[in-house]
Design an enzyme around this catalytic site. Structure first.
Site, PDB file in Angstrom:
ATOM      1  N   SER A  55     -11.581   6.174   7.181  1.00 35.62           N
ATOM      2  CA  SER A  55     -12.926   6.054   7.752  1.00 35.62           C
ATOM      3  C   SER A  55     -12.959   6.522   9.212  1.00 35.62           C
ATOM      4  O   SER A  55     -13.645   7.472   9.563  1.00 35.62           O
ATOM      5  CB  SER A  55     -13.388   4.603   7.629  1.00 35.62           C
ATOM      6  OG  SER A  55     -14.638   4.430   8.246  1.00 35.62           O
ATOM      7  N   SER A 100       0.832  11.506   1.236  1.00 34.30           N
ATOM      8  CA  SER A 100      -0.542  11.036   1.406  1.00 34.30           C
ATOM      9  C   SER A 100      -1.547  12.000   0.781  1.00 34.30           C
ATOM     10  O   SER A 100      -1.496  13.216   0.994  1.00 34.30           O
ATOM     11  CB  SER A 100      -0.856  10.869   2.891  1.00 34.30           C
ATOM     12  OG  SER A 100      -2.237  10.689   3.066  1.00 34.30           O
ATOM     13  N   ASP A 151      -5.405  -2.048   9.718  1.00 33.02           N
ATOM     14  CA  ASP A 151      -4.762  -3.002  10.630  1.00 33.02           C
ATOM     15  C   ASP A 151      -3.517  -3.634  10.006  1.00 33.02           C
ATOM     16  O   ASP A 151      -2.528  -3.865  10.698  1.00 33.02           O
ATOM     17  CB  ASP A 151      -5.772  -4.092  11.025  1.00 33.02           C
ATOM     18  CG  ASP A 151      -6.934  -3.490  11.797  1.00 33.02           C
ATOM     19  OD1 ASP A 151      -6.704  -2.961  12.891  1.00 33.02           O
ATOM     20  OD2 ASP A 151      -8.065  -3.519  11.278  1.00 33.02           O
ATOM     21  N   GLN A 181      -0.573  -1.179  10.329  1.00 33.89           N
ATOM     22  CA  GLN A 181      -0.221  -0.677  11.661  1.00 33.89           C
ATOM     23  C   GLN A 181       1.173  -1.072  12.148  1.00 33.89           C
ATOM     24  O   GLN A 181       1.884  -0.221  12.704  1.00 33.89           O
ATOM     25  CB  GLN A 181      -1.294  -1.088  12.680  1.00 33.89           C
ATOM     26  CG  GLN A 181      -2.590  -0.305  12.482  1.00 33.89           C
ATOM     27  CD  GLN A 181      -3.654  -0.649  13.503  1.00 33.89           C
ATOM     28  OE1 GLN A 181      -3.395  -1.363  14.467  1.00 33.89           O
ATOM     29  NE2 GLN A 181      -4.866  -0.143  13.297  1.00 33.89           N
ATOM     30  N   HIS A 209      -9.264  -1.258  17.234  1.00 33.32           N
ATOM     31  CA  HIS A 209      -9.450  -2.701  17.038  1.00 33.32           C
ATOM     32  C   HIS A 209      -8.222  -3.384  17.630  1.00 33.32           C
ATOM     33  O   HIS A 209      -7.105  -2.860  17.529  1.00 33.32           O
ATOM     34  CB  HIS A 209      -9.596  -3.004  15.541  1.00 33.32           C
ATOM     35  CG  HIS A 209      -9.742  -4.462  15.206  1.00 33.32           C
ATOM     36  ND1 HIS A 209     -10.516  -5.340  15.944  1.00 33.32           N
ATOM     37  CD2 HIS A 209      -9.219  -5.197  14.192  1.00 33.32           C
ATOM     38  CE1 HIS A 209     -10.456  -6.544  15.392  1.00 33.32           C
ATOM     39  NE2 HIS A 209      -9.673  -6.485  14.338  1.00 33.32           N
ATOM     40  N   GLY A 255     -16.760   5.112  10.077  1.00 33.34           N
ATOM     41  CA  GLY A 255     -16.360   6.469  10.444  1.00 33.34           C
ATOM     42  C   GLY A 255     -17.317   7.565  10.021  1.00 33.34           C
ATOM     43  O   GLY A 255     -17.539   8.517  10.771  1.00 33.34           O
TER      44      GLY A 255
END
Ligand code: NAD
Ligand code: MG
Length: 352
Positions: free
Chosen positions: A32, A56, A88, A91, A112, A138
């Site tokens: 996003s 990916s 998150d 990460q 964030h 996004g």
């Protein structure tokens, strides 16, 4: 700059693009936020490299959008600014892949504050740590850039090792299109804690429980599920749109006298002082880290409680009724469908 409300809002003129156009930015993740940051920065003249896993599915998409792609480690090695835009929960793992590539004078940038605020990522002392958090999903960050409108955003500096962290963050925000709309400064702590509280108490948690309980109360009293759905869920959007446009007053001004009087006298019977105490409890668990610890542990265990809750929510009668009604009355517009798009496999499959 405006100076009312004790808030400084930064616009294009407050940012010097040179702080970012002479640098290489590694955008880690192409979801996003990632796809919007990478494309907007690229079109603003910044040298962008997208960091993605070898396997990916987003690699082809990023290449098709004309961007350079590498692994997270390779991208960070080339970069002066590493923008952490994977989920998150992922990460901390991706951080381990780039940690050794963060040199003195580099910047680690977030959208964030969760992982920095709760100590899940601890960048080296000589690295700047900043945040530019657009206040939109996004696809709107991208669309608003293309429309020349821009997306409002938050800026925060957690560590200013170089002495230029804020100037660089402002330049990044400009390249992203955020300073066209306005950027407000906050801290990692404030952004993280208000974000978590807002989504738990009001936006995602509070609103869904309010809707479900209203629906159940009507249906249990013998009213039809269709009427309960319209009254308690569907009309929510109309009311919220009015508040979004002109605050509570515009909503009250737009509804009937009866709705206004009824709402003003009955609302506080529903959300009362006991709700305030519950909200304070939720906030305390955000502030003391209890929620964060619970969620980190839950993720390490493979999210069993999350999965169970998610399935139970999908099983609620209001979902079945809503699906049928939305098909009968075609009012779901493209924008809603688009913002629901996800390439998170867990979410995508669970939605089927
Ligand atoms: P997302 O879930 O849309 O995309 C994440 C991308 O990361 C994926 O597309 C993929 O390219 C990559 N990825 C996913 N799993 C991975 C893994 N296991 N290993 C490596 N890469 C993986 O994420 P998002 O919503 O763009 O969130 C990114 C950051 O932006 C988060 O910090 C989030 O809090 C923040 N943010 C999001 C929004 C929003 O509206 N989505 C708004 C403001 C800030
Ligand atoms: Mg580097």
């Amino acid at each position: 700059m405006t100076d009312e409300l004790d808030t400084t809002v930064y616009y294009d003129d407050d940012a010097n693009s040179e702080h970012i156009t002479d640098k290489t930015v590694a955008v880690l993740g192409y979801g996003s936020q990632g796809h919007a940051h990478a494309q907007n920065l690229d079109e603003s003249g910044v040298d962008v490299v997208v960091g993605l896993r070898e396997d990916s599915a987003s690699r082809d998409a990023a290449r098709a959008d004309g961007l350079r792609v590498a692994t997270a480690t390779e991208a960070a090695a080339q970069a002066d600014v590493v923008s952490m835009l994977v989920p998150d929960t992922v990460q901390p793992t991706v951080y381990e892949q780039v940690e050794d590539e963060l040199d003195a004078g580099d910047t680690l940038q977030f959208a964030h504050g969760f992982n920095v605020h709760y100590g899940q990522i601890e960048p080296p002392e000589e690295v700047d740590v900043t945040m530019i958090a657009p206040k939109s999903p996004g696809h709107l960050v991208r669309r608003n850039y293309e429309n020349d409108e821009g997306t409002p955003g938050l800026l925060a500096v957690y560590r200013n090792a170089s002495g230029e962290a804020k100037q660089e963050a402002l330049a990044y925000a400009k390249a992203l299109g955020c300073t066209r709309a306005g950027v407000v400064e906050t801290t990692f702590r404030e952004e993280t804690e208000t974000d978590l509280f807002g989504e738990q108490a009001v936006l995602c948690g509070g609103v869904t429980e309010l809707i479900k309980m209203g629906y159940e109360t009507l249906v249990d009293a013998g009213y039809s599920p269709e009427m309960a759905y319209f009254e308690c869920l569907n009309e929510m959007k109309l009311i919220v749109d009015l508040m979004y446009e002109g605050g509570l007053s515009e909503m009250w001004d737009s509804v009937s006298y009866t709705a206004e009087y009824g709402g003003l006298t009955r609302g506080e019977m529903i959300v009362d002082e006991s709700t305030r105490e519950n909200m304070e409890q939720v906030l305390e668990e955000v502030q003391n880290g209890e929620f964060a610890r619970e969620w980190i542990t839950e993720n390490r265990a493979g999210r069993p409680a999350y999965r169970q809750r998610r399935l139970a929510e999908k099983d609620h009668e209001i979902e079945e009724v809503g699906e049928q009604l939305r098909e009968l009355f075609a009012w779901a517009d493209d924008e809603q469908t688009e913002s629901n798009a996800t390439d998170d496999p867990e979410k995508a499959t669970a939605d089927d």
